[in-house]
Design a protein around this motif. Structure first.
Motif, short mmCIF file in Angstrom:
data_model
loop_
_atom_site.label_atom_id
_atom_site.label_comp_id
_atom_site.label_asym_id
_atom_site.label_seq_id
_atom_site.Cartn_x
_atom_site.Cartn_y
_atom_site.Cartn_z
N HIS A 199 0.84 -1.19 0.00
CA HIS A 199 0.00 0.00 0.00
C HIS A 199 0.88 1.24 0.00
CE1 HIS A 199 -3.52 -2.45 0.85
NE2 HIS A 199 -2.78 -3.09 1.73
N ILE A 200 0.59 2.17 -0.91
CA ILE A 200 1.29 3.46 -0.89
C ILE A 200 0.41 4.42 -0.09
CG2 ILE A 200 2.10 5.41 -2.28
CD1 ILE A 200 3.83 2.86 -2.57
N VAL A 201 0.92 4.79 1.10
CA VAL A 201 0.13 5.68 1.95
C VAL A 201 0.81 7.06 1.98
CG1 VAL A 201 -0.95 3.85 3.28
CG2 VAL A 201 1.31 4.69 3.96
N SER A 202 0.45 7.87 2.98
CA SER A 202 0.99 9.24 3.03
C SER A 202 2.23 9.31 3.90
CB SER A 202 -0.06 10.19 3.61
OG SER A 202 -1.20 10.17 2.82
N MET A 203 3.04 10.37 3.66
CA MET A 203 4.21 10.61 4.49
C MET A 203 3.98 11.92 5.24
SD MET A 203 7.44 9.69 1.96
CE MET A 203 7.24 11.04 0.79
N ARG A 204 4.37 11.92 6.55
CA ARG A 204 4.35 13.17 7.30
C ARG A 204 5.62 13.26 8.12
NH1 ARG A 204 -0.20 11.94 12.09
NH2 ARG A 204 1.18 10.66 13.39
N ILE A 205 6.04 14.47 8.40
CA ILE A 205 7.24 14.65 9.21
C ILE A 205 6.91 15.58 10.36
CG2 ILE A 205 8.13 16.59 7.80
CD1 ILE A 205 10.97 15.29 8.21
N LYS A 206 7.42 15.23 11.53
CA LYS A 206 7.22 16.08 12.72
C LYS A 206 7.88 17.42 12.46
CE LYS A 206 5.99 14.32 17.11
NZ LYS A 206 4.65 14.10 17.04
N ASP A 207 7.14 18.49 12.69
CA ASP A 207 7.66 19.81 12.36
C ASP A 207 6.94 20.84 13.23
OD1 ASP A 207 8.44 22.19 11.25
OD2 ASP A 207 7.79 21.71 9.21
N PRO A 208 7.67 21.43 14.18
CA PRO A 208 7.01 22.39 15.07
C PRO A 208 6.44 23.59 14.29
CG PRO A 208 9.40 22.36 15.43
CD PRO A 208 9.09 21.23 14.52
N PRO A 418 -1.99 2.40 10.30
CA PRO A 418 -1.76 3.42 11.33
C PRO A 418 -0.38 4.07 11.16
CG PRO A 418 -1.74 1.21 12.29
CD PRO A 418 -2.04 1.04 10.84
N TRP A 419 -0.27 5.31 11.54
CA TRP A 419 1.00 6.05 11.39
C TRP A 419 2.12 5.30 12.08
CZ3 TRP A 419 1.25 9.70 7.90
CH2 TRP A 419 0.07 10.40 7.54
N LYS A 420 3.24 5.17 11.38
CA LYS A 420 4.38 4.51 12.01
C LYS A 420 5.68 5.16 11.53
CE LYS A 420 4.36 0.87 8.53
NZ LYS A 420 4.21 -0.54 8.26
N LYS A 421 6.69 5.03 12.37
CA LYS A 421 7.97 5.69 12.04
C LYS A 421 8.75 4.87 11.02
CE LYS A 421 8.69 8.39 16.13
NZ LYS A 421 8.72 8.11 17.57
N TYR A 427 14.42 12.50 3.72
CA TYR A 427 13.78 13.28 4.79
C TYR A 427 14.29 12.91 6.18
CZ TYR A 427 10.33 14.75 1.29
OH TYR A 427 9.70 15.29 0.20
N GLY A 428 14.94 11.77 6.31
CA GLY A 428 15.33 11.29 7.64
C GLY A 428 14.16 10.60 8.31
N GLU A 429 13.96 10.81 9.59
CA GLU A 429 12.87 10.10 10.28
C GLU A 429 11.53 10.75 9.97
OE1 GLU A 429 13.19 8.56 14.53
OE2 GLU A 429 11.41 9.82 14.64
N ILE A 430 10.64 9.94 9.39
CA ILE A 430 9.29 10.42 9.08
C ILE A 430 8.29 9.37 9.55
CG2 ILE A 430 10.00 11.75 7.04
CD1 ILE A 430 8.78 9.30 5.41
N GLU A 431 6.99 9.66 9.34
CA GLU A 431 5.95 8.67 9.63
C GLU A 431 5.15 8.42 8.36
OE1 GLU A 431 3.64 9.75 13.17
OE2 GLU A 431 5.40 10.89 13.76
#
Ligand SMILES: [Zn+2]
Lengths: 587, 551
Positions: A199-208, A418-421, A427-431
């Motif tokens: 499954h190709i899902v979405s990518m998100r990165i922690k970003d204040p 579910p979101w996972k690291k 990008y380095g560490e993403i979810e």
């Protein structure tokens, strides 16, 4: 032996009947048969999953082997990657040749991710054959009509969708390679299934400083921040890597062209219609299917299955006068389409260019524009299917809340990763997380059979209303001077005319003919078409009175031809039509 | 050229010279003869040219494409010549064959020709429509430009059931006139030519006009469904005409048209296509937009249809027109309306290449004739008289026609297929002018060079790099419309050494570079301890250029 054919079949298919099989048959026999599917189908198919192209072929061959009197299986060509394009011709072969009866053409899956059209098509073939023996309405239908069923006309990309990493929206294109970004390299930067789950899902990165956050009400759903809020995440698009170092992600994957913008008639080049590809039918699979359709001049109705949104679409796809439909044909479309609204709750009968979007080079327009064939495209799976409420049409794939809610209450979270690291090379560490490819545009297992059945019912209604022409009256009367007057009245007992107004106006197809023959061709003195038998309004046929051209026989209407002939001879009249069964009557 | 090449080339030249004797050069050949010639010529000049078979027609004839590279076999900008599109017109086939023969026999001793082929490639498809042109040699001979696909012209459910018939047995399908009060034709007062009736000659004898033939199928119509076919020059997707039975069922439905389309799309280095048709866009330019390209393309997207050339491309066409007029002086003839679905317009609008099309030959009008009129048949009649071809008009001769037993039926008028083809004795100057035109078109093609690479050391291991790319040819590297078509390739400028890039990407893409010296720059900011780096220009049109610079 009670059923010798069945016995021979079992032999031919070399299915050994074991003791446990017999037990199973007895078990089903004693169950109460529900309306619909038979208790003991000859071909067992489970309508709660999606089959790959090889499996589709296997099911087709099983149906053809089980019902040789009703089915013909054929591979009409090979796809770009050499997969079979399967077709089933379904009719009551004992009552006439398939090509003599009006044809109903059905296909699915031209958009590869819009997968369920193949199952609806297959279900139609299966249901018609399995119910033929017991259901008189189906017997009558198959006596008068022929079905041409092509479950998947984009088999390469269907299999890609099933077995490779994809989103619910990819590949859409077929797999003929194309350079999407004009950099001279082909398909060099597609999706990357970072966790290898298919499954190709979405990518998100922690970003204040990000402008997105997780919804407080629905777990996992990302929502944009309000103006006065701060967020936690930046969204990075679909799972992927910048494979070629051009600073872009996923900019050149499988394909790309849109197989449903590549058809003749309203076709326009790339700068007018995205996805059109180089020229009409430049895509191999499309050319094979188009030539198949054009070589069956009896095809009078057509149905394609797509997803999603709950729509019964008809053309035109363009607002240009060059590609508009004939005014007089609208009433037939409306008759079928509006009945569809009833058969398919949550679906709306719509006109492509004004109710959805403009799109030229589509298959739906090809049928009508090339041959005057009445054709529909159904967008399977409606937001209505979640909780009995349909989203507004502006929300193309429906609102997201019910999708998440349905996932929670009925799928018990199965539809979402579910979101996972994960570690990303750029990008380095993403979810990563989000909808699985087989959720949001396709029915879940327990709703597939109903989707198949209701859509089939709509198509059968269309097929039923294709022309059935009969001799209404054939009379002969003495008019003196050694002459007789022969009057032949033909009647179309269904709603759709033998030729659409469009094909008459544009002279696309061979008209109907009513011919008379006798031993001596000089026996026929004159011919005329009678428009009003009470007021004797007629038009004489000066050239070739033995062969009278008839533009069409309209729905539930008649057509009258009169001949003046020599008395006392034997005459035969013959009606020929590409989209109705030919008739002959001796006088 | 090295001396090693000279000897075999000279032998080739001599051999071909004897094979192609003067008398054999200037006449019309069957497609079998031309197929054989293409094989012989490409075989004897195989180090500078080769051929491929694009497809076989329904009757088994081959459509051949010859690639003429000269000694430089690298990727280079190219032009394509297409002959035979109009079916009944063979002059263009012979023009293409002549260029092929000419290059084969002149390459070794004409330095300007061999020099030209160092920088460009010439593709030639001498006959795009061999099934149609074969009818030129049919007996009876008729005027027919379609291929052999059976078509139901009159929608009676049968194909090819009522063609022409040679009623007089002279091997020619001439005209047939039938005296008829309801006819719309009459005999011109001054010339023995049939003309449409006007108010002035209301009291003259009236006729209906047909080609020679019977009503073979007894449906009351004459010759309404002749054998074949599809007119190739109507079978392309630009403004394709669906209700025209000779256009084909859909655009690019024919083997011939698909072979042409696939050939062009698979050869992005072809920047200009020269084809022969009824149209002449060098004498009468196609309509052009008044707005700049991007603005006009916005309008096109909104309207959903394109009808005009982009302004920028129309200006380029003016350059070509100048060259044409210099070579083809005093062209004075009847111009014909172009077909919908024609090849030449499709080439420009949908493949994004420059497209030049002219008729191979037309009978010329006499500038000194004060009685010139607009009726093509009358002017053609005068030309026949003037040019010593009066034998190409047949005197009207009465016949008994079984379909019209009570009417006067006569056979006569212009003989078929002569009007479309240059008389053999005028082929030589036509060939010469086309050789010149093809050369001057080739000379205009764009030429890409790395004009300069500038490096600047900002600190240890930190460098700024600029590469400058110049187009030294007259034409731009692509058309303006090509910028809106994915199939027209961009030029890729690549950092070919492994370095750390602070600014810039692995590669940059350049679209259209204007002609006559436009220069474009691509820059990087890099970190490396290497002494030198390599930069690479890659293009499916211009090939690869690699350059190493020391830092
Ligand atoms: Zn779709």
């Amino acid at each position: 032996m009670k059923n010798p054919i069945r016995f021979l079949l079992i032999l031919a298919l070399s299915i050994p009947l074991t003791a446990s099989d017999v037990e199973k048959i007895e078990f089903v026999k004693s169950a109460l048969k529900a309306m619909g599917a038979p208790n003991q189908p000859k071909v067992e198919v489970q309508w709660n999953r999606y089959y790959n192209n090889a499996q589709i072929g296997e099911i087709c061959r099983k149906i053809a082997a089980a019902y040789p009197q009703l089915t013909r299986y054929e591979v009409i060509g090979k796809s770009y990657e050499e997969r079979d394009i399967h077709s089933l011709t379904i009719t009551d072969f004992s009552s006439g040749k398939p090509e003599d009866k009006p044809g109903m053409y059905i296909d699915g899956n031209i958009h590869s991710n819009e997968i369920q059209g193949a199952e609806v098509s297959l279900y139609t073939a299966w249901y018609l054959t399995e119910n033929f023996e017991k259901n008189e309405w189906i017997q009558e239908l198959m006596k008068n009509k022929t079905f041409y069923i092509l479950p998947s006309i984009n088999p390469d990309a269907r299999d890609h969708y099933i077995s490779e990493g994809n989103t619910p929206h990819s590949p859409r294109s077929g797999l003929v390679p194309r350079d999407d970004d004009g950099d001279g390299a082909i398909n060099e930067d597609g999706f990357d299934d970072l966790d290898g789950d298919g499954h190709i899902v979405s990518m998100r990165i922690k970003d204040p400083n990000g402008r997105w956050k997780e919804s407080s009400e629905i777990t996992g759903m990302m929502v944009p921040c309000k103006e006065n809020e701060t967020g936690d995440y930046t969204l990075l698009g679909n799972e992927g890597i910048d494979n070629d170092g051009d600073g872009k992600i996923n900019e050149d994957g499988e394909g790309f062209y849109d197989p449903n913008r590549n058809w003749p008639w309203s076709w326009q080049p790339e700068y007018i219609q995205y996805g059109a590809d180089m020229y009409p039918l430049s895509i191999k699979e499309n050319r094979i299917v188009a030539d198949y359709i054009l070589s069956h001049e009896n095809i009078a109705g057509a149905q394609s299955y797509h997803n999603s949104g709950g729509m019964i679409l008809r053309g035109p796809g363009s607002d240009s006068p060059a590609f508009s439909y004939h005014d007089q044909d609208r009433k037939y479309y409306d008759f079928i389409g509006k009945t569809g609204n009833k058969i398919l709750p949550g679906y709306d009968y719509m006109v492509l260019y004004k109710d959805l979007y403009k799109a030229v080079g589509g298959e739906v327009d090809f049928f009508y524009g090339m041959r005057g064939i009445f054709s529909f495209t159904n967008e399977l799976w409606s937001s209505f299917n979640y909780f009995g409420e349909k989203s507004k049409s502006s929300e193309f794939f429906g609102r997201r809340e019910p999708v998440y809610k349905f996932n929670e209450l009925l799928l018990f979270q199965e539809g979402i990763v579910p979101w996972k690291k994960i570690n990303h090379p750029q990008y380095g560490e993403i979810e990563i997380g989000g909808f699985k490819k087989s959720w949001t545009r396709t029915a879940p297992s327990f709703m597939i059979e109903e989707m198949c059945h209701r859509n089939m019912a709509f198509t059968l209604f269309h097929a039923y209303n294709l022309p059935v022409v009969k001799f209404d009256e054939v009379t002969r009367k003495d008019i003196g001077d050694g002459l007789e007057q022969i009057d032949v009245i033909l009647k179309n007992e269904r709603v759709i005319p033998t030729r659409s107004y469009y094909e008459i106006e544009k002279q696309l197809t061979v008209p109907d003919f009513l011919e008379i023959s006798s031993e001596d061709k000089n026996d026929v003195i004159a011919a005329m078409i009678v428009y009003d038998k009470y007021l004797n309004n007629t038009r004489e046929i000066e050239k070739q009175p033995v062969r009278v051209k008839i533009d069409q026989i309209d729905g539930n209407a008649t057509c009258q031809v009169r001949w003046i002939v020599k008395k006392g001879k034997k005459y035969t009249v013959k009606y020929t039509s590409k989209k109705a069964i030919d008739l002959e009557s001796g006088l | 050229m090295t001396k090693k090449f000279m000897l075999p080339m000279l032998i080739t030249f001599l051999l071909l010279q004897s094979a192609l004797s003067e008398s054999d050069l200037y006449h019309y050949h069957t497609s079998a003869q031309n197929e054989k010639l293409v094989r012989q010529i490409t075989q004897s000049s195989k180090d500078i040219m080769s051929y491929t078979v694009l497809t076989k027609t329904d009757s088994g004839k081959e459509i051949l494409a010859v690639e003429i590279t000269g000694q430089n076999h690298n990727t280079k900008p190219a032009i394509l010549l297409v002959g035979g599109l109009e079916g009944y017109e063979l002059t263009s086939v012979e023009i293409c064959m002549d260029i092929l023969k000419h290059i084969s026999t002149h390459y070794s001793h004409d330095p300007s020709l061999s020099g030209l082929l160092e920088t460009c490639t010439i593709y030639i498809i001498p006959n795009a429509n061999p099934d149609a042109s074969a009818h030129f040699f049919d007996s009876p001979r008729s005027q027919r430009k379609t291929n052999n696909l059976p078509v139901d012209h009159d929608l009676d459910g049968k194909t090819d059931e009522d063609g022409f018939n040679d009623l007089t047995g002279d091997g020619m399908i001439a005209m047939m006139r039938i005296k008829d009060l309801l006819g719309a034709w009459t005999i011109h007062q001054n010339y023995p030519v049939m003309v449409p009736c006007t108010a002035e000659d209301s009291l003259t004898e009236r006729y209906t006009m047909h080609f020679e033939g019977f009503d073979d199928d007894g449906d009351g119509w004459l010759n309404e469904d002749v054998a074949g076919g599809v007119d190739l020059d109507k079978n392309f997707p630009y403004h394709f005409e669906f209700s025209d039975k000779e256009a084909g069922t859909y655009a690019v439905s024919q083997k011939e048209s698909k072979a042409l389309a696939d050939f062009i799309f698979s050869h992005p280095e072809i920047l200009l296509v020269y084809s022969f048709s009824d149209d002449n866009n060098l004498l009468t330019p196609w309509p052009a937009s008044q707005n700049a390209g991007p603005e006009y393309m916005d309008e096109v997207q909104k309207k959903g249809v394109i009808t005009k050339m982009l302004m920028e491309d129309a200006l380029v066409m003016e350059q070509l027109t100048k060259k044409y007029r210099k070579i083809f002086q005093n062209m004075d003839y009847f111009q014909t309306e172009k077909n919908n679905g024609n090849f030449a317009e499709w080439v420009y609008y949908q493949t994004g290449r420059l497209s030049v099309t002219t008729p191979a030959w037309r009978f010329s009008l006499d500038p000194a004739d004060s009685a010139r009129c607009k009726n093509k048949d009358i002017e053609y009649y005068k030309w026949l008289q003037r040019s010593g071809h009066s034998g190409k008009v047949l005197a009207w001769q009465k016949i008994e026609h079984p379909d019209f037993p009570d009417q006067v039926v006569e056979i006569g008028g212009f003989l078929p297929n002569f009007r479309q083809n240059a008389p053999e004795d005028s082929l030589k100057p036509i060939f010469e002018r086309n050789r010149l035109l093809v050369r001057s078109l080739c000379e205009l093609l764009p030429k890409i060079e790395i004009a300069d690479i500038r490096t600047k050391k900002l600190h240890d291991n930190i460098h700024h790099v600029d590469i400058l790319i110049t187009n030294k040819g007259a034409l731009a590297t692509s058309t303006e419309i090509g910028r809106h078509l994915r199939w027209v390739p961009k030029i890729r400028i690549q950092m070919d050494s492994k370095v750390e890039i602070f600014s810039g990407k692995n590669f940059a893409l350049l679209d259209k570079i204007e002609g006559n010296g436009e220069t474009r720059k691509v820059s990087w900011l890099i970190k490396t301890n290497k002494k030198s780096i390599t930069l690479k220009v890659h293009s499916p049109v211009f090939g690869d250029i690699t350059k190493e610079v020391t830092l």
